[in-house]
Design a protein around this motif. Sequence first.
Motif, PDB file in Angstrom:
ATOM      1  N   ALA A  98       1.220  -1.079  -0.251  1.00  0.00           N
ATOM      2  CA  ALA A  98       0.201  -0.185   0.412  1.00  0.00           C
ATOM      3  C   ALA A  98       0.942   1.474   0.047  1.00  0.00           C
ATOM      4  N   ARG A  99       1.608   1.811   0.939  1.00  0.00           N
ATOM      5  CA  ARG A  99       3.000   1.969   0.816  1.00  0.00           C
ATOM      6  C   ARG A  99       4.616   1.914   0.117  1.00  0.00           C
ATOM      7  N   TRP A 100       5.101   2.663  -0.538  1.00  0.00           N
ATOM      8  CA  TRP A 100       6.275   2.737  -0.901  1.00  0.00           C
ATOM      9  C   TRP A 100       7.070   2.208   0.218  1.00  0.00           C
ATOM     10  N   PRO A 101       8.094   1.453   0.123  1.00  0.00           N
ATOM     11  CA  PRO A 101       8.460   0.893   1.336  1.00  0.00           C
ATOM     12  C   PRO A 101       9.531   1.439   2.227  1.00  0.00           C
ATOM     13  N   GLY A 102      10.289   2.583   0.770  1.00  0.00           N
ATOM     14  CA  GLY A 102      11.574   2.925   1.104  1.00  0.00           C
ATOM     15  C   GLY A 102      11.822   4.331   1.571  1.00  0.00           C
ATOM     16  N   ARG A 103      12.469   5.062   1.704  1.00  0.00           N
ATOM     17  CA  ARG A 103      11.967   6.857   1.683  1.00  0.00           C
ATOM     18  C   ARG A 103      13.622   6.970   0.376  1.00  0.00           C
ATOM     19  N   THR A 104      12.949   6.359  -0.293  1.00  0.00           N
ATOM     20  CA  THR A 104      13.387   7.137  -1.841  1.00  0.00           C
ATOM     21  C   THR A 104      12.416   7.366  -2.658  1.00  0.00           C
ATOM     22  N   ASP A 105      12.528   7.612  -3.937  1.00  0.00           N
ATOM     23  CA  ASP A 105      11.571   7.924  -4.412  1.00  0.00           C
ATOM     24  C   ASP A 105      12.464   7.574  -5.371  1.00  0.00           C
ATOM     25  N   ALA A 106      11.562   7.018  -7.020  1.00  0.00           N
ATOM     26  CA  ALA A 106      12.013   6.067  -8.096  1.00  0.00           C
ATOM     27  C   ALA A 106      11.410   6.314  -9.206  1.00  0.00           C
ATOM     28  N   LEU A 107      12.445   6.325 -10.860  1.00  0.00           N
ATOM     29  CA  LEU A 107      12.564   6.627 -11.405  1.00  0.00           C
ATOM     30  C   LEU A 107      11.634   6.204 -12.309  1.00  0.00           C
ATOM     31  N   VAL A 108      10.986   6.984 -13.043  1.00  0.00           N
ATOM     32  CA  VAL A 108       9.847   6.258 -13.946  1.00  0.00           C
ATOM     33  C   VAL A 108      10.102   5.937 -15.719  1.00  0.00           C
ATOM     34  N   PHE A 109      10.350   5.040 -16.240  1.00  0.00           N
ATOM     35  CA  PHE A 109      10.401   5.243 -17.884  1.00  0.00           C
ATOM     36  C   PHE A 109       9.744   4.537 -18.204  1.00  0.00           C
ATOM     37  N   CYS A 110       9.460   5.598 -19.498  1.00  0.00           N
ATOM     38  CA  CYS A 110       7.898   5.554 -20.003  1.00  0.00           C
ATOM     39  C   CYS A 110       7.776   5.426 -21.914  1.00  0.00           C
TER      40      CYS A 110
END
Length: 191
Positions: A157-169
Motif C-alpha cells: 500500500a505504501r512505498w517501502p523506502g525513503r527514496t523516490d523512483a525513476l519511471v521510464f515511459c
Amino acid sequence: ARVAAVEPETANADLAARNLPGVDLLRAAVVYDDFPDFAPLALAPRRARDRNTWRHALLPYSHYATPAGLQTVRCLPFFRLLGPDVTFVKLDVEGAELDILDHFPPGAWRNVTRLVFEYSFTKRPDLQPFRAILAKLRAEGFHVAYDALGSCWDHLARWPGRTDALVFCARDLQPASSSRLARTTASGRDL
C-alpha cells in the motif's frame, strides 16, 4: 534536435548556462496550470563539504521544515511548454511532478515518445495515486517501467523506502515486465 532545460534556482541555472552551450535555458520552475506566475522556491540546506545545490523545491512541495532561504521564481505551466517538436521529456521537479502527472489532460503527451520522471515517494508514499498515474500513462499509449517493477513492492500500500523512483515511459518499446530493468533495484542489484 532542439534541447531545452528549465531551472529555477539561480546558481544551478548559471551552471547549466556555462556547461550546456546551445541549450535553450528557461530560468523558471515548471508547474501544473493552476499555480501563480511567481512563487517562493525553498532553498535546500547545504551540508558541510557539499558543493551541490540540489533538492530545491517550490515552497508548497518542499519537505524542509526550515529552508536555507527563499528565492522568488517565475513559474511556467508545464503543458504550455510542450510544443509539437517535443518528443522526449525528463521531468524531475522536486514534487511538482505529482500535480503535473495527477492532472494531465487526455492527449497532453501526444507528441512525446519517451518520458522519464522522478516520482516523489518522499512527498507522497501511498502507492494508489502512483498506480493511477501509471494507468493514465498506459492509456496514453506508453509502456511503463519503474524501479522494482515486478517485485513484492507492487503489492504494498505504501512505498517501502525513503527514496523516490525513476519511471521510464516509451511508446516504441515492449513492456518492461520481462526485462532486466524490471528485475533490478535502483542500486543495480538483481532482486
